[in-house]
Design a protein around this motif. Sequence first.
Motif, PDB file in Angstrom:
ATOM      1  N   GLY A   1     -11.201  17.991  -3.560  1.00 15.05           N
ATOM      2  CA  GLY A   1     -11.189  17.555  -4.978  1.00 15.05           C
ATOM      3  C   GLY A   1      -9.848  17.455  -5.263  1.00 15.05           C
ATOM      4  N   ILE A   2      -8.881  17.098  -4.083  1.00 16.38           N
ATOM      5  CA  ILE A   2      -8.050  16.517  -4.788  1.00 16.38           C
ATOM      6  C   ILE A   2      -7.393  14.635  -4.983  1.00 16.38           C
ATOM      7  N   HIS A   3      -6.977  14.296  -5.576  1.00 17.00           N
ATOM      8  CA  HIS A   3      -7.135  13.232  -5.955  1.00 17.00           C
ATOM      9  C   HIS A   3      -6.133  12.047  -5.539  1.00 17.00           C
ATOM     10  N   VAL A   4      -5.671  11.360  -4.423  1.00 14.95           N
ATOM     11  CA  VAL A   4      -4.367  10.796  -3.715  1.00 14.95           C
ATOM     12  C   VAL A   4      -4.128   9.210  -4.453  1.00 14.95           C
ATOM     13  N   TRP A   5      -3.082   9.108  -4.362  1.00 16.33           N
ATOM     14  CA  TRP A   5      -2.968   7.417  -4.796  1.00 16.33           C
ATOM     15  C   TRP A   5      -2.522   6.514  -3.984  1.00 16.33           C
ATOM     16  N   GLY A   6      -2.485   5.105  -3.181  1.00 19.88           N
ATOM     17  CA  GLY A   6      -2.515   4.163  -2.318  1.00 19.88           C
ATOM     18  C   GLY A   6      -2.595   3.368  -1.955  1.00 19.88           C
ATOM     19  N   HIS A   7      -2.650   3.347  -0.682  1.00 23.65           N
ATOM     20  CA  HIS A   7      -3.615   1.834  -0.696  1.00 23.65           C
ATOM     21  C   HIS A   7      -3.313   1.929   0.802  1.00 23.65           C
ATOM     22  N   VAL A   8      -4.263   1.198   1.311  1.00 22.59           N
ATOM     23  CA  VAL A   8      -4.950   1.280   3.120  1.00 22.59           C
ATOM     24  C   VAL A   8      -4.685  -0.045   3.126  1.00 22.59           C
ATOM     25  N   GLY A   9      -3.648  -0.556   4.442  1.00 24.93           N
ATOM     26  CA  GLY A   9      -4.118  -2.373   5.104  1.00 24.93           C
ATOM     27  C   GLY A   9      -4.255  -2.206   6.282  1.00 24.93           C
ATOM     28  N   ASP A  10      -5.212  -3.062   6.394  1.00 30.36           N
ATOM     29  CA  ASP A  10      -6.019  -3.873   7.440  1.00 30.36           C
ATOM     30  C   ASP A  10      -6.073  -5.329   8.128  1.00 30.36           C
ATOM     31  N   ILE A  11      -4.622  -5.645   9.429  1.00 28.84           N
ATOM     32  CA  ILE A  11      -4.277  -7.076   9.424  1.00 28.84           C
ATOM     33  C   ILE A  11      -4.580  -6.959  11.277  1.00 28.84           C
ATOM     34  N   TYR A  12      -4.083  -7.392  11.498  1.00 26.13           N
ATOM     35  CA  TYR A  12      -4.262  -8.237  12.786  1.00 26.13           C
ATOM     36  C   TYR A  12      -3.966  -6.672  13.770  1.00 26.13           C
ATOM     37  N   GLY A  13      -4.077  -5.621  15.063  1.00 28.98           N
ATOM     38  CA  GLY A  13      -4.256  -4.641  15.488  1.00 28.98           C
ATOM     39  C   GLY A  13      -3.175  -4.090  14.515  1.00 28.98           C
ATOM     40  N   ALA A  14      -3.326  -3.651  13.161  1.00 28.49           N
ATOM     41  CA  ALA A  14      -2.817  -2.248  11.987  1.00 28.49           C
ATOM     42  C   ALA A  14      -3.501  -1.714  11.000  1.00 28.49           C
ATOM     43  N   HIS A  15      -4.202  -0.566  10.807  1.00 32.60           N
ATOM     44  CA  HIS A  15      -4.508   0.118  10.425  1.00 32.60           C
ATOM     45  C   HIS A  15      -3.139   0.658   9.876  1.00 32.60           C
ATOM     46  N   THR A  16      -2.848   0.342   8.795  1.00 32.22           N
ATOM     47  CA  THR A  16      -2.047   1.240   7.714  1.00 32.22           C
ATOM     48  C   THR A  16      -2.727   1.958   6.591  1.00 32.22           C
ATOM     49  N   VAL A  17      -1.853   3.597   6.369  1.00 30.77           N
ATOM     50  CA  VAL A  17      -2.849   4.384   5.501  1.00 30.77           C
ATOM     51  C   VAL A  17      -1.183   4.704   4.852  1.00 30.77           C
ATOM     52  N   ALA A  18      -1.024   4.107   2.631  1.00 33.00           N
ATOM     53  CA  ALA A  18      -0.282   5.077   2.963  1.00 33.00           C
ATOM     54  C   ALA A  18      -0.584   5.904   1.221  1.00 33.00           C
ATOM     55  N   LEU A  19      -0.300   7.140   0.945  1.00 32.16           N
ATOM     56  CA  LEU A  19      -1.373   7.873   0.491  1.00 32.16           C
ATOM     57  C   LEU A  19       0.008   9.044  -0.265  1.00 32.16           C
ATOM     58  N   THR A  20      -0.285   9.120  -1.875  1.00 26.59           N
ATOM     59  CA  THR A  20       0.392  10.432  -2.662  1.00 26.59           C
ATOM     60  C   THR A  20      -0.041  11.259  -3.408  1.00 26.59           C
ATOM     61  N   THR A  21      -0.198  12.132  -3.764  1.00 26.86           N
ATOM     62  CA  THR A  21      -0.741  12.922  -4.791  1.00 26.86           C
ATOM     63  C   THR A  21      -0.221  12.123  -5.874  1.00 26.86           C
ATOM     64  N   ALA A  22      -0.369  12.595  -7.225  1.00 23.39           N
ATOM     65  CA  ALA A  22      -0.256  12.065  -8.175  1.00 23.39           C
ATOM     66  C   ALA A  22       1.282  11.640  -9.012  1.00 23.39           C
ATOM     67  N   ASP A  23       1.541  13.258  -8.576  1.00 24.04           N
ATOM     68  CA  ASP A  23       2.890  14.385  -8.700  1.00 24.04           C
ATOM     69  C   ASP A  23       4.047  13.673  -8.002  1.00 24.04           C
TER      70      ASP A  23
END
Length: 380
Positions: free
Chosen positions: A330-352
């Motif tokens: 039920g927790i909401h997290v905000w950020g983005h995912v990034g997929d590019i050659y040879g890399a899968h990146t995730v960066a997220l944070t809670t709203a506060d």
Amino acid sequence: MSVRTGLVAATALAAAVAMAVPAAAAPAGGVRAGHSATQEAMDAAVKDGVPGVTARAKDARGVWKATSGVGDLRTGKPRSAEDRYRVGSVTKTFVATVLLQLEAEGELSLDDKVEKWLPGVVRGNGHDGRKVTLRQLLNHTSGIFNVTQDKTFIERYFAKDGFFEHRYDTLTPEDLLAYAMKNEPDFDPGMSWNYSNTNYVLSAMVIEKVTGHWYGDEIRARIIEPLGLRATIVPRTDPTMPHPSSRAYGKLARETTGPTYDVTEWNPTLAYGGGNMISDSADLSRFYTALLRGRLLPQKQQQELTATVDTSDPKRRYGLGLTDVELSCGIHVWGHVGDIYGAHTVALTTADGRHSLAFNFNGDWSGDSKAVIEAEFCRE
């Protein structure tokens, strides 16, 4: 920009591919209470085929950094908690933030039509910049065709032979747009949602038209330098990676089986505003924490940033270069995912901004990143 939505059909939840890698590396500083499940999910990703993982989390207990697997399949060198890596579509949040800052300064309105700033640029096969707003670019409701879905672009830059022949090519934004404009729009502007890297090629071009400066210089002056992001850069044409960093690996095929190739080096103009930036886990966490806490935008633009629209996933909504994800707990997290050659990146944070996570897989075809996210944020 996404390799996984281009040639490789796999996603972050794809079936694992067996790969011989050394045992998982120990976390930097040891596994602390509260993060052991995150470490286990990272180790599982390595067992499932990801060469290596680097991660950083920050919460009320402090900072936790960890790695698993290797950064170099040839030498067996482990990944580093300080690794820099290509962040792919995480770039989009930086681009959107700059456009919102320009709106706050009265330089533009997100309700401006693309045609106002880029006259005649969005044309061909039903595309019409006179009908698309800047806001629709940022939240992917423009309907503009995704350049990385163009068949010619896929074969030239994502397939093995094309990639190794053309990875050092320098492309202009106009080159990228030409691939997109050969195709029909996905839908009429504002009538649906579909992720399109072309939207952020155009957004970067608008920044340049409004300011008279390269969009990367604006990101540096407005975000990187004020936040002290020492590992974050917007490269122009340099295909190499700064140190410390690991090698990046991909399949360069439609299947997730077969040979694994070193795809570390390529000209970042292939991604442009859709995904060409380089950063590390500490900087990404600092950026998203500052952004969600309102340090980069006035209140009006902050509300615009987090005003979301439906996507194809009921648990995932999209704002302006920013994703709102509802986790199983039920927790909401905000950020983005990034997929590019040879890399899968995730960066997220809670709203506060009190709990953040950033991590990177140095392989683009396998590994359960969702399991890492759930383990970190739903551990209570």
